[in-house]
Design a protein around this motif. Structure first.
Motif, PDB file in Angstrom:
ATOM      1  N   LEU A  69     -12.854  18.445 -92.874  1.00 28.80           N
ATOM      2  CA  LEU A  69     -14.045  18.417 -92.030  1.00 28.80           C
ATOM      3  C   LEU A  69     -13.713  18.444 -90.541  1.00 28.80           C
ATOM      4  O   LEU A  69     -14.410  19.090 -89.746  1.00 28.80           O
ATOM      5  N   VAL A  70     -12.653  17.759 -90.143  1.00 31.59           N
ATOM      6  CA  VAL A  70     -12.305  17.642 -88.724  1.00 31.59           C
ATOM      7  C   VAL A  70     -11.142  18.563 -88.340  1.00 31.59           C
ATOM      8  O   VAL A  70     -11.186  19.245 -87.317  1.00 31.59           O
ATOM      9  N   ASP A  71     -10.097  18.596 -89.183  1.00 33.67           N
ATOM     10  CA  ASP A  71      -8.893  19.356 -88.835  1.00 33.67           C
ATOM     11  C   ASP A  71      -8.905  20.787 -89.362  1.00 33.67           C
ATOM     12  O   ASP A  71      -8.013  21.574 -89.036  1.00 33.67           O
ATOM     13  N   SER A  72      -9.868  21.134 -90.188  1.00 33.37           N
ATOM     14  CA  SER A  72     -10.005  22.497 -90.730  1.00 33.37           C
ATOM     15  C   SER A  72      -8.747  22.946 -91.472  1.00 33.37           C
ATOM     16  O   SER A  72      -8.229  24.051 -91.248  1.00 33.37           O
ATOM     17  N   ASN A  73      -8.260  22.080 -92.361  1.00 33.94           N
ATOM     18  CA  ASN A  73      -7.113  22.401 -93.204  1.00 33.94           C
ATOM     19  C   ASN A  73      -7.461  22.151 -94.666  1.00 33.94           C
ATOM     20  O   ASN A  73      -8.159  21.191 -94.994  1.00 33.94           O
ATOM     21  N   LEU A  74      -6.964  23.023 -95.531  1.00 33.66           N
ATOM     22  CA  LEU A  74      -7.018  22.789 -96.963  1.00 33.66           C
ATOM     23  C   LEU A  74      -5.696  22.159 -97.380  1.00 33.66           C
ATOM     24  O   LEU A  74      -4.644  22.528 -96.853  1.00 33.66           O
ATOM     25  N   TYR A  75      -5.737  21.230 -98.318  1.00 34.18           N
ATOM     26  CA  TYR A  75      -4.507  20.609 -98.808  1.00 34.18           C
ATOM     27  C   TYR A  75      -4.082  21.306-100.091  1.00 34.18           C
ATOM     28  O   TYR A  75      -4.865  21.442-101.036  1.00 34.18           O
ATOM     29  N   LEU A  76      -2.841  21.771-100.110  1.00 29.62           N
ATOM     30  CA  LEU A  76      -2.297  22.466-101.269  1.00 29.62           C
ATOM     31  C   LEU A  76      -1.595  21.453-102.164  1.00 29.62           C
ATOM     32  O   LEU A  76      -0.539  20.927-101.823  1.00 29.62           O
ATOM     33  N   ASN A  77      -2.196  21.182-103.312  1.00 28.94           N
ATOM     34  CA  ASN A  77      -1.698  20.139-104.207  1.00 28.94           C
ATOM     35  C   ASN A  77      -0.573  20.643-105.106  1.00 28.94           C
ATOM     36  O   ASN A  77      -0.508  21.825-105.458  1.00 28.94           O
ATOM     37  N   ASP A  78       0.291  19.726-105.493  1.00 27.69           N
ATOM     38  CA  ASP A  78       1.291  19.994-106.516  1.00 27.69           C
ATOM     39  C   ASP A  78       0.568  20.029-107.863  1.00 27.69           C
ATOM     40  O   ASP A  78      -0.110  19.066-108.227  1.00 27.69           O
TER      41      ASP A  78
END
Length: 322
Positions: A69-78
């Motif tokens: 929402l704030v940093d505009s990043n998606l987290y790529l999960n293992d």
């Protein structure tokens, strides 16, 4: 305004896009915006959604939401961390004996450059390795199935799935983020449809083509098909974070049981996004219907932002149209 309690931020380099996506992005920049959207909409959902648990007392919840929402990043999960024990499973397919012999010959010459054994002794060793791999291939090639260097981010085109609200959004007490796919073509074009099949994909060894690895990351059993999942799956990543165009995050849906005590934390993050000059995110509220086993999603009126703070929540007045 004070920042919410979050884990320390790291400066990480986002993974590079595959060449074909980079080429598409270059082409897209030369096309009119309407043409890009039309091309994308012909084969992709207009919106993709992420279901999330949310607890304002949890640093992990705050970090997860702030990342997008704030940093505009998606987290790529293992993939090893997913809730399906069959993630990354495969059916081993051995290449023919000549390929196996050549493979082990090359490996042996690299790992034992000063081997003084006779050619016949080396050939016997190679034959032994070929025989062993036929009986216990996972013992020799197990490293090929490790997932820690790969990353996956999951979406669905369904914002009103009762099962997903239950499974991934804390029994309807969480939230769901809405992304407009045409607002970030190169990122969301990479969100491929999951292949639902009850047979494991083939994995050829020792050649281990990249396509086999991708197939493992993109296949799930048919019992999961209700999710209509789309995944961004990346191999050999150097960061768990993948940036996206901030305006692509267009909505935040509160679950039908979303606790009011968590609203201030949501408001604080929206205010922080506003202070950064990022585009507005529309708020919605999920509701259980009175006469059917279905959910409705209603739009909340915009909340005014004053000096980086949010004041006054106006009740929704229209049904949200997907």
């Amino acid at each position: 305004m004070d920042d919410p309690v979050l884990l320390p931020k790291l400066k990480l380099t986002a993974p590079e896009l595959p060449p074909f996506l980079a080429d598409y992005a270059a082409i897209a920049k030369k096309m009119p915006n309407w043409a890009v959207r039309a091309a994308l909409m012909s084969q992709y959902p207009r919106h993709l959604y992420n279901y999330l648990r949310f607890d304002s007392a949890s640093e992990e919840s705050l970090r997860n939401l702030s990342t997008m929402l704030v940093d505009s990043n998606l987290y790529l999960n293992d993939p090893a961390d997913f809730n399906d024990p069959f993630e990354f499973k495969n059916r081993l397919v051995l290449d023919d004996d000549e390929v196996l012999k050549h493979f082990f010959s090359v490996v042996h010459s690299v790992t034992h450059p000063n081997d003084t054994r006779s050619p016949s002794a080396r050939d016997a060793l190679i034959e032994e390795l070929v025989a062993k791999v036929k009986t216990a291939p996972e013992q020799i090639f197990g490293v090929l199935f490790e997932t820690h260097s790969h990353g996956v981010h999951c979406f669905t085109p369904e914002p009103k799935s009762q099962l997903m609200w239950s499974h991934y959004a804390d029994s309807h007490r969480g939230i769901c983020l809405q992304f407009r796919t045409s607002y970030d073509v190169p990122t969301f074009l990479a969100a491929g449809a999951v292949d639902y099949c009850d047979d494991f994909p083939d994995f050829h060894i020792p050649t281990a083509p990249q396509a086999d690895t991708v197939a493992m990351m993109m296949r799930k059993g048919t019992s999961w098909s209700y999710e209509k999942e789309r995944r961004i799956a990346m191999l050999a990543i150097n960061s768990r974070l993948l940036s996206f165009e901030p305006r692509a995050l267009t909505g935040l849906i509160l679950g039908s049981r979303f606790p009011k005590k968590h609203l201030p934390a949501i408001q604080q993050m929206l205010a922080k996004r506003f202070d950064r000059g990022l585009p507005k995110v529309q708020l919605y509220q999920a509701e259980a219907q009175d006469t059917a086993y279905r959910l409705s999603v209603r739009k909340l009126e915009s909340m005014p932002l004053n000096s980086g703070a949010i004041s006054g929540v106006i009740p929704w007045d229209s049904i949200y149209e997907r």
